[in-house]
Design a protein around this motif. Structure first.
Motif, PDB file in Angstrom:
ATOM      1  N   LEU A  99      -0.436   1.133   9.562  1.00  0.00           N
ATOM      2  CA  LEU A  99       0.316   0.659   8.385  1.00  0.00           C
ATOM      3  C   LEU A  99       0.710   1.843   7.504  1.00  0.00           C
ATOM      4  N   LYS A 142      -3.610  -6.271   5.882  1.00  0.00           N
ATOM      5  CA  LYS A 142      -2.240  -5.778   5.685  1.00  0.00           C
ATOM      6  C   LYS A 142      -1.726  -6.158   4.285  1.00  0.00           C
ATOM      7  N   PHE A 149       1.123   0.339  -1.544  1.00  0.00           N
ATOM      8  CA  PHE A 149       2.357   0.863  -0.957  1.00  0.00           C
ATOM      9  C   PHE A 149       3.523   1.000  -1.926  1.00  0.00           C
ATOM     10  N   ILE A 185      -0.847  -3.308   1.498  1.00  0.00           N
ATOM     11  CA  ILE A 185       0.548  -3.197   1.056  1.00  0.00           C
ATOM     12  C   ILE A 185       0.656  -3.505  -0.437  1.00  0.00           C
ATOM     13  N   SER A 186       0.019  -4.596  -0.870  1.00  0.00           N
ATOM     14  CA  SER A 186       0.265  -5.019  -2.259  1.00  0.00           C
ATOM     15  C   SER A 186      -0.339  -4.069  -3.285  1.00  0.00           C
ATOM     16  N   ARG A 244       4.553   3.384   6.489  1.00  0.00           N
ATOM     17  CA  ARG A 244       5.022   3.528   5.107  1.00  0.00           C
ATOM     18  C   ARG A 244       5.197   4.993   4.704  1.00  0.00           C
TER      19      ARG A 244
END
Ligand code: PGA
Length: 256
Positions: free
Chosen positions: A198, A149, A157, A153-154, A202
């Motif tokens: 995920l 995750k 996203f 995300i880093s 988003r």
């Protein structure tokens, strides 16, 4: 139902000379009959030195593409030893692998650097195969989802939805890379479904359903079929077995 592409990519890593590589590429093209089918795309990722020499071999093929294994964050300049996205695009490279665990581990590439590489690749029209995956220690401590995750995300996203559509995610548990220990189909499915969840949070359902998520880690002809049958496994990123034309093509043929 889902319209996402089924893809098999071969990551040759630091293997083969140009002449050996040309032979391997020609053998693969021949065994494939010049087309990626039944996969929607086949992507060959040889060392940098091979890319320019390989392009002519792909002129009569269908849906077989070239990928690089790394890219720098800048357009050009005093960065001895590096290769830019502009250079790759200029010679007809379509994809670049970013975030491979070997780059994270041996070259200390972190989430912030990887995000810059992703942005740079997309800016110059390269598509990205972005690798994520937990180490053995993280797996044993039950941190797999947490780690993946953070990685997703880093690095990804902050992208706009139209940029994100040029991303393929490759889930590669580090404990399965080059070790002969493949994730079980059930475990791969669980992690792929988690990653797709995920993306859905988003970018929404439509983009999530359209995102290709590859599995990687000791894929072989004998285990590819069961992995590719999982509903959220959209193909594979193949290391060791991609260096043997027969094995690689047998893996491609198991795309359903
Ligand atoms: P492997 O490598 O198939 O040799 O485990 C996969 C990868 O590192 O992409």
């Amino acid at each position: 139902m889902t319209m996402r592409k089924k893809i098999v990519a071969g990551n040759w890593k630091m293997n083969t000379t140009v002449s050996e590589g040309k032979q391997l590429l020609q053998d693969i093209i021949k065994l494939l009959g010049g087309t990626s089918e039944p996969a929607d795309e086949v992507i060959i990722c040889p060392p940098f030195t091979h890319l320019y020499a390989f392009k002519p071999f792909l002129s009569d093929t269908k849906n077989i593409y070239l990928g690089a294994q790394n890219v720098h964050t800048e357009d050009s300049g005093a960065y001895t030893g590096e290769i830019s996205a502009i250079m790759l695009k200029d010679i007809g490279v379509d994809y670049v692998i970013i975030g491979h665990s070997e780059r994270r581990q041996y070259f200390k590439e972190d989430d912030i650097l990887l995000r810059q590489k992703v942005e740079q690749a997309l800016k110059h029209g390269l598509k990205v195969i972005f690798c994520v995956g937990e180490t053995e220690d993280e797996y044993e401590r039950n941190h797999s989802e947490h780690v993946v995750k953070r990685q997703v995300i880093s690095a990804l996203f902050t992208l706009e939805p139209d940029q994100f559509q040029n991303i393929i995610i490759a889930y590669e548990p580090v404990w399965a890379i080059g070790t002969g220990k493949t994730a079980t189909p059930d475990y791969a499915q669980k992690m792929h479904s988690f990653i797709r969840g995920l993306v859905k949070q988003r970018y929404g359902e439509k983009i999530a359903e359209g995102t290709t998520i590859l599995y990687g880690g000791s894929i072989k002809p004998s285990n590819a079929g069961a992995l590719f049958q999982q509903p959220d496994v959209d193909g594979g990123l193949v290391g060791g077995a991609s260096l043997d034309a027969q094995s690689f093509v047998e893996i491609v043929k198991q795309i359903s």
